[in-house]
Design a protein around this motif. Structure first.
Motif, PDB file in Angstrom:
ATOM      1  N   TYR A  36       0.867  -1.169   0.000  1.00 62.91           N
ATOM      2  CA  TYR A  36       0.000   0.000   0.000  1.00 62.91           C
ATOM      3  C   TYR A  36       0.909   1.225   0.000  1.00 62.91           C
TER       4      TYR A  36
ATOM      5  N   ASN B   2      -3.849   8.891  -1.788  1.00 64.85           N
ATOM      6  CA  ASN B   2      -5.178   8.980  -2.385  1.00 64.85           C
ATOM      7  C   ASN B   2      -6.012   7.771  -1.943  1.00 64.85           C
ATOM      8  N   PRO B   3      -7.327   7.964  -1.794  1.00 63.34           N
ATOM      9  CA  PRO B   3      -8.179   6.867  -1.316  1.00 63.34           C
ATOM     10  C   PRO B   3      -8.027   5.568  -2.114  1.00 63.34           C
ATOM     11  N   GLU B   4      -7.940   5.664  -3.447  1.00 58.14           N
ATOM     12  CA  GLU B   4      -7.796   4.445  -4.250  1.00 58.14           C
ATOM     13  C   GLU B   4      -6.442   3.771  -4.017  1.00 58.14           C
ATOM     14  N   GLU B   5      -5.415   4.558  -3.689  1.00 58.16           N
ATOM     15  CA  GLU B   5      -4.093   3.987  -3.408  1.00 58.16           C
ATOM     16  C   GLU B   5      -4.080   3.280  -2.053  1.00 58.16           C
ATOM     17  N   GLN B   6      -4.892   3.771  -1.135  1.00 56.77           N
ATOM     18  CA  GLN B   6      -4.933   3.170   0.197  1.00 56.77           C
ATOM     19  C   GLN B   6      -5.822   1.931   0.247  1.00 56.77           C
ATOM     20  N   ALA B   7      -6.628   1.734  -0.786  1.00 57.42           N
ATOM     21  CA  ALA B   7      -7.556   0.603  -0.807  1.00 57.42           C
ATOM     22  C   ALA B   7      -6.991  -0.615  -1.521  1.00 57.42           C
ATOM     23  N   LYS B   8      -5.953  -0.423  -2.348  1.00 55.50           N
ATOM     24  CA  LYS B   8      -5.459  -1.518  -3.177  1.00 55.50           C
ATOM     25  C   LYS B   8      -3.929  -1.515  -3.214  1.00 55.50           C
TER      26      LYS B   8
ATOM     27  N   GLN C 140      -0.236  -1.849  -4.610  1.00 54.40           N
ATOM     28  CA  GLN C 140       0.354  -1.456  -5.877  1.00 54.40           C
ATOM     29  C   GLN C 140       1.716  -2.123  -6.032  1.00 54.40           C
TER      30      GLN C 140
ATOM     31  N   ARG D 126       2.172  -0.118   5.199  1.00 52.06           N
ATOM     32  CA  ARG D 126       1.331   0.887   4.542  1.00 52.06           C
ATOM     33  C   ARG D 126       2.109   2.190   4.595  1.00 52.06           C
TER      34      ARG D 126
END
Length: 125
Positions: free
Chosen positions: A16, A20-26, A28, A70
């Motif tokens: 993680y 950004n919210p999408e970066e914290q949810a999935k 990479q 994270r």
């Protein structure tokens, strides 16, 4: 003194990374390149495992930290990995570069590098 240089090339991990919210949810992909210097003369002369820096131990610690962590910033991730790489007292220089593929729309990746050198006064011959 023979300076041995260990190079770990394109270690591909997932973590993680980003704020950004999408970066914290999935998770990479990240790609790590690591260079570690240490005095390798004894290992070169004696061919004894105990005289060599164990890169497998370092790599396992890096993998565990990256994959279980994270991170908001690439700077923090690179700094943490550099700390792991310089933990052994034999290490006199290390450089870590981490790429974050697809971080920018028109670029292959964005990368950040940090390096560390042991102060000359602490290096023993």
């Amino acid at each position: 003194m023979n300076n041995a240089i260990i190079t770990i090339t394109n270690l591909r991990l997932r973590t993680y990374i980003g704020f950004n919210p999408e970066e914290q949810a999935k998770r990479q992909d990240v790609v790590l390149n690591i260079e570690i210097h240490y005095p390798g003369e004894k290992a070169c002369l004696n061919d004894t495992v105990d005289d060599a820096l164990n890169y497998k131990v370092i790599t396992k610690a890096v993998i565990e930290h990256v994959e279980n962590g994270r991170f908001l910033l690439l700077e923090k991730l690179v700094s943490d990995v550099l700390d792991i790489c310089t933990d052994h007292s034999w290490v006199n220089y290390a450089k870590v570069t981490i790429d974050k593929p697809h971080a920018l729309r028109f670029a292959d990746s964005v990368s950040l590098s940090l390096s560390w050198s042991k102060p000359a006064s602490q290096i023993s011959d």
